[in-house]
Structures are given as structure tokens and as C-alpha cells.
Design a protein around this motif. Structure first.
Motif, PDB file in Angstrom:
ATOM      1  N   TRP A   1       0.860  -1.174   0.000  1.00 56.17           N
ATOM      2  CA  TRP A   1       0.000   0.000   0.000  1.00 56.17           C
ATOM      3  C   TRP A   1       0.905   1.235   0.000  1.00 56.17           C
ATOM      4  O   TRP A   1       1.051   1.921   1.002  1.00 56.17           O
ATOM      5  CB  TRP A   1      -0.931  -0.028   1.217  1.00 56.17           C
TER       6      TRP A   1
ATOM      7  N   ASP B   1      -5.973   1.516  -2.967  1.00 58.75           N
ATOM      8  CA  ASP B   1      -5.679   0.327  -3.774  1.00 58.75           C
ATOM      9  C   ASP B   1      -4.977   0.816  -5.040  1.00 58.75           C
ATOM     10  O   ASP B   1      -5.604   1.107  -6.064  1.00 58.75           O
ATOM     11  CB  ASP B   1      -6.971  -0.414  -4.114  1.00 58.75           C
TER      12      ASP B   1
ATOM     13  N   ARG C   1      -5.296  -1.084  -8.586  1.00 61.06           N
ATOM     14  CA  ARG C   1      -6.565  -0.864  -9.289  1.00 61.06           C
ATOM     15  C   ARG C   1      -6.629   0.549  -9.864  1.00 61.06           C
ATOM     16  O   ARG C   1      -7.060   0.746 -11.003  1.00 61.06           O
ATOM     17  CB  ARG C   1      -7.742  -1.097  -8.343  1.00 61.06           C
TER      18      ARG C   1
END
Length: 243
Positions: free
Chosen positions: A7, A13, A16
Motif C-alpha cells: 500500500w 488500492d 486498481r
């Protein structure tokens, strides 16, 4: 496994958000660009010089080109980038994290031009440019170039850009941009030049530049290499594609 290395942008995220850039388009038309509604800037920073003539294989110009290629010049306290190093430079999508104190904005850019030429005046130039994608808090283009003036041996870093705040910013982002935007933008360009000069000087002294591996999110890398994940990043206000 260290969660900070998965992270890399706090609780976002990142994988994504980066993947979503593939469907985004350039968010402006060059026909719109004109003063006074657009900022048009050129920032120059002198780098260590070389002997006149072609760039030296391990010299200032070659080292600066490598650092610019990998986005190592970006000051991590202002802008960080996430990208796939296995993709070609031309066409590469980058997820930028713009950090305005405790407000972190995540915006996409695409590298749409690579410069690799000797100009009519003898300057040897290498660099690249990215343009802003849908959802970016700005609209525009930035070109980063490393220039060797072969007649004199002088080497410089040149960042040229045109930009304006996106007209579709939400209220929170608009307020942040009004307070911090232009001032931070100018500080960003100044810090880019300062960092690149410092890194080139260190490399010419024989130091390893950059030092250590970058943060990673799967196959993606975070640039610059000295960007560090902090616990308090998770407390920041995160806004993805605010424009």
C-alpha cells in the motif's frame, strides 16, 4: 510481507487505480492553450558541465538522462508516481500522487512524446513529456529534457509546461487547489532541478544513485526511489481522479 510495500499510497488500492488509467483519455485539446487562462512555464537548472563535444558515456548528461527516465528527480514530498517499468516509455501510464499537506490527490498522466535528437544548433537533447488524463486536477502537458550544449559543454535540465486547473474540480479539491496549487506547482519545478543536480553531482563522485530499491505494489514501482511510506499517510484525505 511488509504492508507498506503493498500500500505505497496509504490506504489506496494503487494497483486498481493505476489499471483504471488504461481507459482514460487526454483531458484537454492543445487548441485551448493560451494565456492568460493557462500557465505557460519554462524552468531551467544548470547541471555539472562536460567537455565540449558529444556527451560523455559516464558523464553528467548520461547520468541525468537515466535519472529523468526513471522519474527520480521528482520531490517525493510533493509528487510521487506509480508505473510499470516493463512497459515502453512512450505510451506509459503513470499514477501520480500530488501531496498537499494532509490532502493526497491521485491523478493519471500518459507519456505521449519521447525526445531524442541533436538540434540544428548542436544541442544534444533527450527527454520525454506526459499529458494529463481524465480526472486529473490539472489539464496540460509537461516536457522534461536534459540538454547538452555541445559547443560549450554546458548541461542543463529544462522543464517546460502549459497547464490550468481542471474546470470540473469538486469543491474540496477546488479549495485545496486555490490555496496550494500554483505555489506548490512552482515549488515542484524548483525542487526537481535541485534534486536532479544533487543526484548528478553524487553520481559523478561515485556514489550509488539512487540508493536502495523502490517501494513496490506488485509489478509496479513507486518513484522516486527515496519515497517512503509513512503511517500517517493513511490519515490523509484521499481523492482519486478529483477532476
Amino acid at each position: 510481507m511488509n504492508p507498506a510495500r503493498d500500500w505505497v499510497f496509504g490506504r489506496l488500492d494503487t494497483t486498481r487505480a493505476w489499471a483504471d488509467l488504461a481507459d482514460a483519455g487526454i483531458n484537454y485539446s492543445v487548441t485551448e492553450v493560451r494565456r492568460p487562462t493557462w500557465n505557460i512555464d519554462t524552468h531551467r537548472k544548470e547541471l555539472p558541465s562536460e567537455r565540449p563535444g558529444e556527451p560523455e558515456p559516464e558523464g553528467s548528461w548520461a547520468l541525468a538522462c537515466r535519472l529523468v527516465h526513471d522519474y527520480e528527480f521528482s520531490p517525493p514530498e510533493i509528487v510521487r508516481a506509480l508505473y510499470d517499468p516493463a512497459t515502453p516509455l512512450l505510451g506509459r501510464d503513470m499514477l501520480l500522487e500530488a501531496r498537499f499537506h494532509m490532502m493526497h490527490f491521485y491523478c493519471g498522466v500518459r507519456i505521449t512524446e519521447v525526445v531524442d535528437e541533436t538540434r540544428d544548433n548542436g544541442d544534444r537533447v533527450w527527454g520525454w513529456a506526459y499529458e494529463t488524463l481524465d480526472g486529473h486536477l490539472e489539464r496540460g502537458k509537461v516536457t522534461y529534457e536534459v540538454v547538452k550544449h555541445q559547443h560549450s559543454g554546458a548541461v542543463e535540465f529544462v522543464a517546460s509546461s502549459y497547464s490550468q486547473g481542471a474546470p470540473t474540480l469538486d469543491r474540496i479539491t477546488f479549495l485545496g487547489w486555490r490555496v496550494f496549487g500554483r505555489r506548490t506547482q512552482l515549488r515542484f519545478y524548483r525542487r526537481c532541478g535541485e534534486r536532479l543536480r544533487a543526484f548528478v553531482e553524487a553520481g559523478l563522485r561515485g556514489e550509488r544513485v539512487p540508493a536502495g530499491p523502490p517501494l513496490r505494489a506488485g509489478r509496479l514501482v513507486c518513484a522516486p526511489t527515496d519515497a517512503a511510506a509513512h503511517r500517517w499517510d493513511a490519515l490523509a484525505l484521499h481523492r482519486v481522479a478529483p477532476g
